[in-house]
Design a protein around this motif. Sequence first.
Motif, short mmCIF file in Angstrom:
data_model
loop_
_atom_site.label_atom_id
_atom_site.label_comp_id
_atom_site.label_asym_id
_atom_site.label_seq_id
_atom_site.Cartn_x
_atom_site.Cartn_y
_atom_site.Cartn_z
N PHE A 1 46.54 60.25 83.91
CA PHE A 1 46.73 60.76 85.41
C PHE A 1 45.43 61.58 85.63
CE2 PHE A 1 51.14 59.79 85.78
CZ PHE A 1 51.33 59.05 87.18
N LYS A 2 44.56 61.55 84.57
CA LYS A 2 43.51 62.60 84.50
C LYS A 2 42.36 62.43 85.69
CE LYS A 2 40.62 60.96 80.59
NZ LYS A 2 40.26 61.51 79.36
N GLN A 3 42.26 61.04 86.10
CA GLN A 3 41.58 60.60 87.12
C GLN A 3 42.07 60.91 88.61
OE1 GLN A 3 38.24 59.91 86.37
NE2 GLN A 3 38.90 59.91 84.09
N ASN A 4 43.45 61.12 88.50
CA ASN A 4 43.95 61.70 89.77
C ASN A 4 44.13 63.02 89.82
OD1 ASN A 4 45.60 61.91 92.22
ND2 ASN A 4 47.06 59.96 91.75
N SER A 5 43.16 63.59 90.76
CA SER A 5 43.35 65.01 90.87
C SER A 5 44.43 65.62 91.69
CB SER A 5 41.95 65.50 91.50
OG SER A 5 41.74 65.03 92.86
N SER A 6 45.32 64.79 92.33
CA SER A 6 46.35 65.43 93.15
C SER A 6 47.84 65.51 92.09
CB SER A 6 46.54 64.35 94.09
OG SER A 6 47.17 63.02 93.61
N VAL A 7 47.55 65.04 90.97
CA VAL A 7 48.64 65.19 90.05
C VAL A 7 48.60 66.07 89.02
CG1 VAL A 7 50.25 64.05 88.48
CG2 VAL A 7 49.20 62.80 90.35
N VAL A 8 49.63 67.13 88.92
CA VAL A 8 49.31 68.11 87.93
C VAL A 8 50.68 68.21 86.91
CG1 VAL A 8 49.74 70.69 87.64
CG2 VAL A 8 47.87 69.67 89.25
N PHE A 9 50.59 68.28 86.01
CA PHE A 9 51.98 68.61 84.80
C PHE A 9 51.85 70.01 84.39
CE2 PHE A 9 50.69 64.26 84.56
CZ PHE A 9 51.87 63.90 83.78
N TYR A 10 53.20 70.59 84.99
CA TYR A 10 53.44 71.88 85.02
C TYR A 10 54.49 72.20 83.85
CZ TYR A 10 52.92 76.98 86.80
OH TYR A 10 52.97 78.13 86.81
N ILE A 11 54.25 72.78 82.75
CA ILE A 11 54.84 72.82 81.66
C ILE A 11 55.16 74.29 81.18
CG2 ILE A 11 55.33 72.43 79.05
CD1 ILE A 11 53.27 70.22 79.45
N ILE A 12 56.69 74.58 81.32
CA ILE A 12 56.99 75.97 80.86
C ILE A 12 57.88 76.12 79.64
CG2 ILE A 12 58.28 78.36 81.74
CD1 ILE A 12 57.51 77.10 84.48
N GLY A 13 57.83 76.63 78.39
CA GLY A 13 58.69 76.55 77.52
C GLY A 13 58.17 77.12 76.51
N LYS A 14 58.91 76.75 75.21
CA LYS A 14 58.33 77.27 73.90
C LYS A 14 59.24 76.62 72.85
CE LYS A 14 62.04 81.15 73.56
NZ LYS A 14 62.12 82.69 73.51
N GLY A 15 58.57 76.67 71.66
CA GLY A 15 59.07 75.96 70.53
C GLY A 15 58.21 75.83 69.39
N THR A 16 58.48 75.07 68.37
CA THR A 16 57.72 74.73 67.33
C THR A 16 56.51 74.07 67.56
OG1 THR A 16 58.92 73.02 66.60
CG2 THR A 16 59.52 75.25 65.83
N GLU A 17 56.42 73.18 68.64
CA GLU A 17 55.27 72.19 68.87
C GLU A 17 54.37 73.03 70.06
OE1 GLU A 17 54.80 68.89 67.10
OE2 GLU A 17 55.78 70.48 65.63
N LYS A 18 54.60 73.91 70.52
CA LYS A 18 53.69 74.55 71.62
C LYS A 18 52.46 74.60 71.36
CE LYS A 18 53.52 76.98 75.37
NZ LYS A 18 54.50 78.19 75.50
N ASP A 19 52.00 75.14 70.12
CA ASP A 19 50.72 75.34 69.80
C ASP A 19 50.14 74.01 69.70
OD1 ASP A 19 50.92 78.24 69.71
OD2 ASP A 19 51.23 78.27 67.30
N LYS A 20 50.75 72.97 69.08
CA LYS A 20 49.99 71.57 69.10
C LYS A 20 49.82 71.19 70.23
CE LYS A 20 51.19 67.02 66.70
NZ LYS A 20 52.14 66.45 65.96
#
Length: 402
Positions: A244-263
């Motif tokens: 979706f990176k070519q569609n400026s109107s779509v945003v992924f909003y991620i809230i959380g934590k865990g072992t794969e957060k840094d990755k």
Amino acid sequence: MKKKILYLALDFPNIEKSNNLYTDLMEEFRDNNHDVYVVAPSSEIKDTVISDESGMKVLRVKTSSLLNVNVVKKGIANLLLPKQYLKAIKKHYKNIDFDLIILPTPPITLYKVVSALKKKHKIPVYLILRDIFPQNAIDLGMISKKGAIYKYFRRLEKKLYAISDKIGCMSQGNVDYIKEHNKEVDTSKLHLLRNWQKNQKFKRVEASEIKNKFDLENKFVIFFGGNIGKPQKVENIVALADSFKQNSSVVFYIIGKGTEKDKLITLVQDNKLSNVIIKDFLPRNEYIEMMQIADVGLVSLDENFTIPNMPSKALSYFNMKIPVIALLDENTDFGTWIEDEVKAGFWASAKTPSLLKEKIEFLIDNPDQRKVIGENGNNYFKIHLNPNVAYKTIINSFKNVV
């Protein structure tokens, strides 16, 4: 006479500050005139302590960290847990005659606690089957099926099924899986116990006003909240965002934590994705606001899973009346349940994220249909996925016991 329920927990927050599906369930037992006794781990206290919390006795046992740590630390902590629990129970609950033991998976190491208590009290055991371990660790490449670790935990798993009088499975796929892979299990023990959650009370907000607050004006918000670990396969979330990176109107909003957060953060940076916002934490009122303005809620599972998972975060999406979109392995029945029974969203194989992109685009173009789908999930949630349904399922599985 009130029946005494012993719940062996892995994650049991103070209800006055937070809640999860297990606190919701124990509150239901309390509200139905049972005495509830909880044993829960804590790595943040200096010494084991017992207290009254919201009308329940909660024994918080000093342990090592069990959550959001690497696999070695988690494994060691789980192996130490039975001895720590038994010592605390012997000291603080020694004069209590329990009527029923309830425990979830994970962890399966609590078999040793259950075995000792069942022998002492001569009472039934109800197993809430959520993680099917150690197979899920095999699927994620964390351990080898040929190794001693797998064989040890597999023996514990079988013992836990054997000692449990009833086993609540979160989907029909789970029931079928246990039947197929554990021929020795008495199938009369197995029944459906879907995930549950309290209907959260919150003040409805004006979406456009809150979107302005979060700098999300005119954005289609794809929300992901909760654990960010290996089961969530962050690579697939990033692949979907990348599509979706070519569609400026779509945003992924991620809230959380865990072992794969840094990755996850590294992958987003490496792929130069400006359409992904990652937060560690939001105050509860802002978290609820964010979920309300989300247009869809995202679920992601590793495509290598061979066991049928039913992600509990979907219930929060139902509660907020937002459609569910899911990238899933092909062995789970979660996707067909969402689409065909609940009619609350869409799914695609995690092997083909592009197929989910098409379904998201349909939701972008059809806001009225989005609203209908969100309402479908909310209606199903209120009727079938509340703590009272789970409570009655457990109680009704035992005759003349509790």
